[in-house]
Every structure is written in structure tokens, then in C-alpha cells.
Design a protein around this motif. Structure first.
Motif, PDB file in Angstrom:
ATOM      1  N   ALA A   1      27.221 -19.057 -34.274  1.00 46.04           N
ATOM      2  CA  ALA A   1      26.687 -18.663 -35.581  1.00 46.04           C
ATOM      3  C   ALA A   1      25.202 -19.013 -35.691  1.00 46.04           C
ATOM      4  N   ARG A   2      24.820 -20.192 -35.174  1.00 44.35           N
ATOM      5  CA  ARG A   2      23.400 -20.576 -35.214  1.00 44.35           C
ATOM      6  C   ARG A   2      22.544 -19.586 -34.429  1.00 44.35           C
ATOM      7  N   LEU A   3      23.058 -19.157 -33.284  1.00 43.79           N
ATOM      8  CA  LEU A   3      22.316 -18.212 -32.456  1.00 43.79           C
ATOM      9  C   LEU A   3      22.282 -16.817 -33.073  1.00 43.79           C
ATOM     10  N   SER A   4      23.233 -16.531 -33.953  1.00 46.58           N
ATOM     11  CA  SER A   4      23.332 -15.199 -34.561  1.00 46.58           C
ATOM     12  C   SER A   4      22.567 -15.094 -35.867  1.00 46.58           C
ATOM     13  N   GLU A   5      22.131 -16.221 -36.405  1.00 47.21           N
ATOM     14  CA  GLU A   5      21.505 -16.221 -37.726  1.00 47.21           C
ATOM     15  C   GLU A   5      20.265 -15.330 -37.771  1.00 47.21           C
ATOM     16  N   GLU A   6      19.501 -15.339 -36.691  1.00 48.13           N
ATOM     17  CA  GLU A   6      18.288 -14.519 -36.644  1.00 48.13           C
ATOM     18  C   GLU A   6      18.621 -13.035 -36.776  1.00 48.13           C
ATOM     19  N   LYS A   7      19.684 -12.607 -36.090  1.00 49.02           N
ATOM     20  CA  LYS A   7      20.116 -11.206 -36.193  1.00 49.02           C
ATOM     21  C   LYS A   7      20.582 -10.887 -37.604  1.00 49.02           C
ATOM     22  N   TRP A   8      21.383 -11.785 -38.190  1.00 51.61           N
ATOM     23  CA  TRP A   8      21.879 -11.539 -39.541  1.00 51.61           C
ATOM     24  C   TRP A   8      20.735 -11.508 -40.556  1.00 51.61           C
ATOM     25  N   GLU A   9      19.740 -12.373 -40.380  1.00 52.26           N
ATOM     26  CA  GLU A   9      18.587 -12.377 -41.277  1.00 52.26           C
ATOM     27  C   GLU A   9      17.796 -11.080 -41.132  1.00 52.26           C
ATOM     28  N   ARG A  10      17.663 -10.596 -39.934  1.00 49.57           N
ATOM     29  CA  ARG A  10      16.969  -9.328 -39.698  1.00 49.57           C
ATOM     30  C   ARG A  10      17.696  -8.180 -40.395  1.00 49.57           C
ATOM     31  N   ASP A  11      19.035  -8.218 -40.305  1.00 56.01           N
ATOM     32  CA  ASP A  11      19.833  -7.191 -40.976  1.00 56.01           C
ATOM     33  C   ASP A  11      19.653  -7.262 -42.496  1.00 56.01           C
ATOM     34  N   ARG A  12      19.606  -8.492 -43.050  1.00 58.81           N
ATOM     35  CA  ARG A  12      19.444  -8.652 -44.493  1.00 58.81           C
ATOM     36  C   ARG A  12      18.107  -8.065 -44.966  1.00 58.81           C
ATOM     37  N   ARG A  13      17.063  -8.286 -44.169  1.00 56.20           N
ATOM     38  CA  ARG A  13      15.753  -7.744 -44.531  1.00 56.20           C
ATOM     39  C   ARG A  13      15.757  -6.217 -44.515  1.00 56.20           C
ATOM     40  N   ARG A  14      16.641  -5.657 -43.708  1.00 54.12           N
ATOM     41  CA  ARG A  14      16.760  -4.195 -43.641  1.00 54.12           C
ATOM     42  C   ARG A  14      17.687  -3.638 -44.706  1.00 54.12           C
ATOM     43  N   GLY A  15      18.244  -4.519 -45.526  1.00 53.91           N
ATOM     44  CA  GLY A  15      19.106  -4.067 -46.603  1.00 53.91           C
ATOM     45  C   GLY A  15      20.574  -4.012 -46.269  1.00 53.91           C
ATOM     46  N   VAL A  16      20.943  -4.538 -45.113  1.00 49.99           N
ATOM     47  CA  VAL A  16      22.356  -4.572 -44.716  1.00 49.99           C
ATOM     48  C   VAL A  16      22.984  -5.795 -45.373  1.00 49.99           C
TER      49      VAL A  16
END
Length: 299
Positions: free
Chosen positions: A101-116
Motif C-alpha cells: 500500500a505504501r508503494l502504491s500511494e503515489e499511483k493512487w494520489e496521481r489517480d486522485r489528481r486526475r479525478g479518479v
């Protein structure tokens, strides 16, 4: 001891990894905690370069705790997520999920910025050398017998996707070695832990290599385990040296001779059965009956 083993199916598996790695966000590589350096496939490291990486030091229940801590410190110094575990038990699975999950946080944050708004499942590739425990780990992680398991290298033959949760899916891959071991020690360590097909190994020679490692790093262990006295050892040392066979490690041969006698590995007339004694010693190491032993420490 010079060992090479690279069957044809590994070439195919490696080619599949080249294309499959493009599909994943995260690479989870299992290493054997007893020999992390030897079980870290340089080809996998190269193929997965640029991907988030989680290192699992599997079979840590069989490894020397002090050496395992040194390896954990080394990987963390390299800014790598690392978890030591015994994949047969589920008590380390939570730590693995937290690290992923720690390693995935960057991807999830990127998705949030894109409106996902909803987290997309992180796609992780499980990889490692043969017999390092990938299938057992996956079964513990998923919570059911999702992948075939076995005590021989090469059980997983093809890639398969497995769902862990709505946030996490795994791509299982077959165990892959690399074509040439530049360091003979690597081949020896891989053979000792069971990552090389036993059928191509000279077990007596391998057992004597293991004895030499144990005498150097864990002095007194073999004498205690097999009730070997100094008087008996001195006698066998002299016999081994007087045998006239050049190129043998006479100290290791003396120990193997006494292990054969202590465990009843004898042929007709009381002649030592070195093959049986070698198999017994190697099995005792692999099963942990010799204790918690590491073959390597960080340089």
C-alpha cells in the motif's frame, strides 16, 4: 563447486516477463532469507527496472535472525521496501499488504489528481527463482489454494492473474534463474537451498561444501548435532589425509564420514554410504533441523 542449470522453459518465462512487466505497477520479488544475494536474479532486477519494488525475505524462520536483520538494513539503506516472513504463516501477510500500500500511494494520489475517485486495483507481479516459496506465499496472501505448491523447483509453469482484493491483483510468474552464474558460490548456495534440480547435483560434493560453510560460520554446530567427539574427528581426519585422494576437503570428508556412522548410513561391511549421509545432511539443513542458518551476509 561449479553448477549451471537453465532449462528451456525458463527462456520462455523470461520472454513473457519482458512483455508482462509493462502491465504492472509494482514488482514483488521473493528472496530466500538464507541466501538473499544468491537468490536475487540479476535478470529480474534489470527487466523490472523503473518499477516500484517490494522485497520479501521468505523462509526467514530458517535463517539466522542476526543475518536477516543485516539484510533488512541493507535493503532499507537502498530505499527499498522489505519484509521478512515465513510464507507458510499468515502473521506476516499484514506487513506485506501495508508495504504494498505504501508503494502504491503515489499511483493512487496521481489517480486522485486526475479525478479518479475510486482506487484502481494495483497490479503487482510476483517473481523470484525456483522453489523460493512464491506459490505458498500467494496462497497465504489470497487466503486459499490459488497456486500450485511443491518442494521441487519449477512447479509454476505459466503466468496467472489472481485477485487479492478490489485494490490489489497479482500476476504470478514461474521461477526463473539466469543463464550463467559468474560466481561459483552462487550456484553452490542455490543448490544447498534446493533452487537447483537435485537430480543434476553431486550430493556428496554439495554436502562437503555445506560442511565447510558450517564449520566456518557456525563452529561446533555439526559436532553438537551429530554427537561427534574430538577424538573421533581426529581419527577420521588422519584417515582422510592418508587416503591419498587429492583435491578433497579432508576436514569436510571426515565430518561426512562420522555423520554416516552416527546416522547408520552404512553399506555392507560398515562402509560409509556417502550418498545417503549427504542427502541426510542437506535435508537437515533445508528443514531447519540444524537450526537457523544463513549462508550469506551483506558485503
Amino acid at each position: 563447486m561449479k553448477i549451471q542449470w537453465y532449462p528451456g522453459h525458463m527462456t520462455k518465462a523470461k520472454r513473457s516477463m519482458v512483455s508482462d512487466v509493462k502491465l504492472v505497477d509494482l514488482v514483488i520479488e521473493l528472496l530466500d532469507a538464507r541466501a538473499p544475494r544468491s537468490t536475487e536474479n540479476p535478470d529480474i532486477r534489470k527487466l523490472t527496472e523503473g518499477k516500484k519494488r517490494l522485497v520479501l525475505l521468505n523462509k526467514s524462520d530458517l535463517a539466522d535472525d542476526r543475518a536477516t536483520k543485516l539484510w533488512i538494513d541493507k535493503f532499507r539503506a537502498e530505499h527499498c521496501e522489505v519484509v521478512a516472513l515465513d510464507s507458510r504463516r499468515r502473521d506476516g501477510i499484514g506487513l506485506v499488504k501495508q508495504a504494498a500500500a505504501r508503494l502504491s500511494e503515489e499511483k493512487w494520489e496521481r489517480d486522485r489528481r486526475r479525478g479518479v475517485l475510486q482506487k484502481r486495483a494495483v497490479r503487482a507481479m510476483i517473481c523470484g527463482i525456483p522453489n523460493v516459496g512464491k506459490s505458498t506465499f500467494i496462497n497465504s496472501l489470497v487466503g486459499k489454494a490459488s497456486a500450485k505448491t511443491g518442494d521441487k523447483p519449477g512447479v509454476t509453469k505459466g503466468n496467472q492473474w489472481l485477485s487479492v482484493s478490489s485494490e490489489f491483483v497479482l500476476l504470478d510468474t514461474p521461477g526463473v534463474l539466469w543463464p550463467k552464474f559468474d560466481d561459483e558460490t552462487v550456484g553452490t548456495h542455490l543448490a544447498v537451498i534446493g533452487a537447483i534440480n537435485d537430480e543434476i547435483i553431486n550430493r556428496e560434493e554439495l554436502a562437503m561444501c555445506l560442511i565447510s560453510i558450517l564449520l566456518s560460520d557456525y563452529p561446533g554446530l555439526l559436532a553438537e548435532r551429530y554427537a561427534i567427539t574430538q577424538d573421533a574427528l581426529s581419527e577420521k581426519r588422519s584417515e582422510a589425509e592418508e587416503s591419498g585422494v587429492l583435491g578433497l576437503n579432508h576436514e569436510a570428508l571426515a565430518y561426512l564420514d562420522l555423520i554416516a556412522a552416527k546416522r547408520g548410513c552404512l553399506r555392507r561391511g560398515g562402509v560409509p554410504d556417502y550418498e545417503r549421509a549427504a542427502r541426510l545432511l542437506i535435508d537437515d539443513f533445508r528443514s531447519g533441523r540444524l537450526g537457523k542458518i544463513s549462508l550469506e551476509r551483506p558485503l
